[in-house]
Design an enzyme around this catalytic site. Structure first.
Site, PDB file in Angstrom:
ATOM      1  N   TYR A 199       0.762  -1.106  -0.455  1.00 43.18           N
ATOM      2  CA  TYR A 199      -0.599  -0.283   0.166  1.00 43.18           C
ATOM      3  C   TYR A 199       0.897   0.982  -0.126  1.00 43.18           C
ATOM      4  O   TYR A 199       0.336   1.522  -0.892  1.00 43.18           O
ATOM      5  CB  TYR A 199      -0.879  -0.164   0.802  1.00 43.18           C
ATOM      6  CG  TYR A 199      -1.409   1.065   1.074  1.00 43.18           C
ATOM      7  CD1 TYR A 199      -3.124   1.626   0.557  1.00 43.18           C
ATOM      8  CD2 TYR A 199      -1.275   2.222   2.599  1.00 43.18           C
ATOM      9  CE1 TYR A 199      -4.097   2.358   1.050  1.00 43.18           C
ATOM     10  CE2 TYR A 199      -2.164   3.358   2.968  1.00 43.18           C
ATOM     11  CZ  TYR A 199      -3.886   3.337   2.098  1.00 43.18           C
ATOM     12  OH  TYR A 199      -4.171   4.249   2.130  1.00 43.18           O
ATOM     13  N   LYS A 205       0.829   4.481  -2.595  1.00 45.97           N
ATOM     14  CA  LYS A 205       0.381   6.224  -2.369  1.00 45.97           C
ATOM     15  C   LYS A 205       2.150   6.836  -2.193  1.00 45.97           C
ATOM     16  O   LYS A 205       1.621   8.229  -2.795  1.00 45.97           O
ATOM     17  CB  LYS A 205       0.128   5.950  -0.715  1.00 45.97           C
ATOM     18  CG  LYS A 205      -1.422   5.056  -0.659  1.00 45.97           C
ATOM     19  CD  LYS A 205      -2.481   5.791  -1.108  1.00 45.97           C
ATOM     20  CE  LYS A 205      -3.951   5.520  -0.900  1.00 45.97           C
ATOM     21  NZ  LYS A 205      -5.111   5.796  -1.554  1.00 45.97           N
TER      22      LYS A 205
HETATM   23  P1  NDP Z   1     -14.372   2.817   2.487  1.00 45.57           P
HETATM   24  O1  NDP Z   1     -13.338   1.777   2.078  1.00 45.57           O
HETATM   25  O2  NDP Z   1     -14.939   3.370   3.501  1.00 45.57           O
HETATM   26  O3  NDP Z   1     -14.145   3.994   1.349  1.00 45.57           O
HETATM   27  C1  NDP Z   1     -13.337   3.461  -0.144  1.00 45.57           C
HETATM   28  C2  NDP Z   1     -14.087   3.705  -1.621  1.00 45.57           C
HETATM   29  O4  NDP Z   1     -13.790   3.353  -2.890  1.00 45.57           O
HETATM   30  C3  NDP Z   1     -15.659   2.067  -1.522  1.00 45.57           C
HETATM   31  O5  NDP Z   1     -16.701   2.869  -1.534  1.00 45.57           O
HETATM   32  C4  NDP Z   1     -15.028   1.283  -2.354  1.00 45.57           C
HETATM   33  O6  NDP Z   1     -16.165   0.705  -3.114  1.00 45.57           O
HETATM   34  C5  NDP Z   1     -14.432   2.571  -3.822  1.00 45.57           C
HETATM   35  N1  NDP Z   1     -13.615   1.268  -4.755  1.00 45.57           N
HETATM   36  C6  NDP Z   1     -13.056   0.923  -4.390  1.00 45.57           C
HETATM   37  N2  NDP Z   1     -12.416   0.589  -5.017  1.00 45.57           N
HETATM   38  C7  NDP Z   1     -12.953   1.194  -6.291  1.00 45.57           C
HETATM   39  C8  NDP Z   1     -12.804   1.024  -7.729  1.00 45.57           C
HETATM   40  N3  NDP Z   1     -11.944   0.132  -8.960  1.00 45.57           N
HETATM   41  N4  NDP Z   1     -13.864   1.782  -8.378  1.00 45.57           N
HETATM   42  C9  NDP Z   1     -14.504   3.086  -8.027  1.00 45.57           C
HETATM   43  N5  NDP Z   1     -14.344   2.318  -6.712  1.00 45.57           N
HETATM   44  C10 NDP Z   1     -13.443   1.863  -5.446  1.00 45.57           C
HETATM   45  O7  NDP Z   1     -12.499   3.781   2.077  1.00 45.57           O
HETATM   46  P2  NDP Z   1     -12.600   5.712   3.235  1.00 45.57           P
HETATM   47  O8  NDP Z   1     -13.106   6.281   2.878  1.00 45.57           O
HETATM   48  O9  NDP Z   1     -11.738   5.822   4.216  1.00 45.57           O
HETATM   49  O10 NDP Z   1     -10.689   5.204   1.912  1.00 45.57           O
HETATM   50  C11 NDP Z   1     -10.251   6.518   1.213  1.00 45.57           C
HETATM   51  C12 NDP Z   1      -9.479   7.119   0.747  1.00 45.57           C
HETATM   52  O11 NDP Z   1      -8.936   7.541   1.295  1.00 45.57           O
HETATM   53  C13 NDP Z   1      -8.109   5.439   0.083  1.00 45.57           C
HETATM   54  O12 NDP Z   1      -7.951   6.350  -0.980  1.00 45.57           O
HETATM   55  C14 NDP Z   1      -7.254   5.512   1.102  1.00 45.57           C
HETATM   56  O13 NDP Z   1      -6.735   4.692   0.732  1.00 45.57           O
HETATM   57  C15 NDP Z   1      -7.590   7.538   1.793  1.00 45.57           C
HETATM   58  N6  NDP Z   1      -6.991   6.764   3.297  1.00 45.57           N
HETATM   59  C16 NDP Z   1      -8.142   6.646   4.043  1.00 45.57           C
HETATM   60  C17 NDP Z   1      -7.118   6.547   4.960  1.00 45.57           C
HETATM   61  C18 NDP Z   1      -8.377   6.042   6.967  1.00 45.57           C
HETATM   62  O14 NDP Z   1      -7.979   6.213   7.898  1.00 45.57           O
HETATM   63  N7  NDP Z   1      -9.801   5.958   6.566  1.00 45.57           N
HETATM   64  C19 NDP Z   1      -6.298   7.287   6.364  1.00 45.57           C
HETATM   65  C20 NDP Z   1      -5.231   7.367   4.257  1.00 45.57           C
HETATM   66  C21 NDP Z   1      -5.835   7.434   3.257  1.00 45.57           C
HETATM   67  P3  NDP Z   1     -17.041  -0.331  -2.584  1.00 45.57           P
HETATM   68  O15 NDP Z   1     -17.133  -0.107  -1.290  1.00 45.57           O
HETATM   69  O16 NDP Z   1     -18.072  -0.777  -3.114  1.00 45.57           O
HETATM   70  O17 NDP Z   1     -16.363  -1.360  -2.853  1.00 45.57           O
END
Ligand code: NDP
Length: 259
Positions: free
Chosen positions: A157, A161
């Site tokens: 990961y 990133k």
């Molecule tokens: P979640 O897992 O809650 O949400 C991620 C969303 O991305 C989900 O709705 C998922 O859809 C969607 N998704 C996954 N794969 C795909 C794809 N191939 N095409 C379109 N949509 C997709 O994660 P977060 O809200 O926590 O994270 C959002 C971003 O923030 C990410 O990039 C993560 O790496 C980053 N981040 C998060 C942190 C945290 O602590 N939460 C910390 C640092 C960074 P579905 O549910 O349908 O699979």
């Protein structure tokens, strides 16, 4: 209010978590928003909820897989048909792939890069020609503190990133002369399903959560809305000279050497 009035935005992975918070904040600030989400039903539900709170005419859910360039292009085209050309892209969709480097499967490596890095590039590639032609645009990439810090056992990961940060800086410089800004946000621990799934995967989920809290100088986990506020700022005309930059939202954690 209305800090994004007249703007058209596309947010990937906007069905839940940080993406949903960003979509909600954008609509609240007057933007028309496409929720480009893998799961059509999740996107629809979130879009309905945002529409009920704000303006139904400004929300559209489009099932999108960011790993597929054609799928992202189709979502951008649909946004243009519904609202007009995309002014703001938030590449938010991301997944955790945490493995041991030497026992990790090839599939784990590919899955991670397909969503976390190729997905961001697919988004940028889909909107950049239009933004460059119009001489305006803002791209916000949701990176992570893993983009510059390493936690053992989280491979690959952070590699992806780090790439998101590199992509942000490279594209920010390439298209600066055309007034297209490309920036990143690096969240630390934010309370979403992604984080809850990680705690739940630990032998003692409650203890894992408390350990995360103890790591935080502010002794709390961040909220998706706190990331959304910065996304609004970077997307808006309040940040016209911020480009190829990254804003960290982690309560100060990455500035801490040790307790
Ligand atoms: P979640 O897992 O809650 O949400 C991620 C969303 O991305 C989900 O709705 C998922 O859809 C969607 N998704 C996954 N794969 C795909 C794809 N191939 N095409 C379109 N949509 C997709 O994660 P977060 O809200 O926590 O994270 C959002 C971003 O923030 C990410 O990039 C993560 O790496 C980053 N981040 C998060 C942190 C945290 O602590 N939460 C910390 C640092 C960074 P579905 O549910 O349908 O699979």
């Amino acid at each position: 209010m209305n800090r994004l009035a007249g703007k058209v935005a596309l947010v990937t992975g906007a069905g839940r978590g940080i993406g949903a918070a960003i979509a909600r904040a954008f609509v609240a600030e007057g933007a028309a928003v496409v929720l480009a989400e893998l799961e059509g039903a999740t996107a629809q539900a979130t879009a309905r909820e945002i529409a009920a709170q704000h303006d139904a005419a400004k929300v559209l859910a489009v099932p999108t897989d960011v790993t597929q360039a054609a799928s992202v292009r189709a979502a951008v085209d649909e946004a243009a048909r519904a609202f007009g050309p995309v002014d703001v892209l938030v590449n938010n969709a991301g997944i955790n792939v945490f493995a041991d480097p030497l026992t990790m499967t090839d599939d784990d490596w590919r899955r991670c890069f397909a969503v976390d890095l190729d997905g961001v590039w697919n988004g940028c590639r889909a909107v950049l020609p239009g933004m460059v032609e119009r001489g305006a645009g803002s791209i916000v990439n949701i990176a992570s503190t893993h983009a510059f810090q390493i936690i053992p056992g989280c491979f690959p990961y952070p590699v992806a990133k780090h790439g998101v940060l590199g992509l942000t800086r490279a594209l920010g410089i390439e298209y600066a002369p055309r007034n297209v800004r490309v920036n990143a946000i690096a969240p630390g621990y934010i309370e979403t399903q992604l984080t809850r799934d990680w705690w739940d995967s630990q032998p003692d989920p409650k203890a894992a959560r408390l350990e995360t809290l103890a790591l935080s100088p502010m002794k709390r986990i961040g909220r998706p809305e706190e990331v959304a506020m910065t996304a609004v700022f970077l997307a808006s005309d309040e940040a016209p000279f911020i480009n190829a930059s990254c804003i960290t939202i982690d309560g100060g954690r990455t500035a801490l050497y040790h307790d």
